[in-house]
Design an enzyme around this catalytic site. Sequence first.
Site, PDB file in Angstrom:
ATOM      1  N   GLU A   1       0.650  -1.006   0.044  1.00 29.19           N
ATOM      2  CA  GLU A   1       0.090  -0.067  -0.040  1.00 29.19           C
ATOM      3  C   GLU A   1       0.853   1.105  -0.135  1.00 29.19           C
ATOM      4  O   GLU A   1       1.899   1.229   0.948  1.00 29.19           O
ATOM      5  CB  GLU A   1      -0.946   0.143   1.167  1.00 29.19           C
TER       6      GLU A   1
ATOM      7  N   ASP B   1      -5.662   8.573  10.257  1.00 26.22           N
ATOM      8  CA  ASP B   1      -4.272   8.203  10.667  1.00 26.22           C
ATOM      9  C   ASP B   1      -3.828   8.740  11.910  1.00 26.22           C
ATOM     10  O   ASP B   1      -4.368   9.983  12.433  1.00 26.22           O
ATOM     11  CB  ASP B   1      -3.358   8.962   9.608  1.00 26.22           C
TER      12      ASP B   1
END
EC number: 4.2.1.20
Length: 265
Positions: A41, A52
Amino acid sequence: MFNLRDSEKLFIPFITAGDPLPDISVELAISLQNAGASALEIGVPYTDPLADGPVIQRASKRALENGMNIVKAIELGGKMKKNGVHIPIILFTYYNPVLQLEKEYFFALLRENDIDGLLVPDLPLEESALLQMTCKKENIAYISLVAPTSEDRLKIITEQACGFVYCVSSLGVTGVRSEFDPSVYSFIRKVKEFSSVPVAVGFGISNRKQVDGMNEISDGVVVGSALVKKIEELKTKLVNPGTRADALLEFEEYAKTFGRLYSVK
């Protein structure tokens, strides 16, 4: 469309495109492939990354300061392929950067740069139909995220899944975790029951013990924050041509502890 079904236990690493520098991202991708990665990824840095934690937020900030954006991130994926990366590459991006591009241009970029998959963490299932349909037409795997809160929609999500299902181990943002809520294990087993494609578990995987635990009930793991943190620790050595080779080797050996090439010494 890529198929991970025949692989051993999956090790799917995540890195932020352009952190610490674009050319070094290419070398890190090669190191991860050497470490036994099943797929990779690459994250598009974003100014408001809702999913995140602080480690990846800092990586995004560094990459953005270096001029990285969604177009350059896709082209970086193409450069990885041209430099010997043969495992599937999945573009991990928030939806807003995608919206800034014409749909035809976006998919032309993915096609021209040999991107194999797309993962959009902030796009709800109900709003993803058009993107999923175009991905299918372009032979790009649209990777589905499932979280404990999406249990009522589990059957629908897994029926539409391509490539693999990304099973979120914990609620909240990404980041290293010392332990997981016990309920996550029964949830992962339920996802496995419904899914016809491999199920990989991510969010918080940070050591071999956690990898082994998740491998017992799933098809493998996605590792992001732990690797991005290692890149951050090695940043000074990575950007210095004189110490880069040693830093890449250290990173590769660290990455092996999460994958099938791990061995107890």
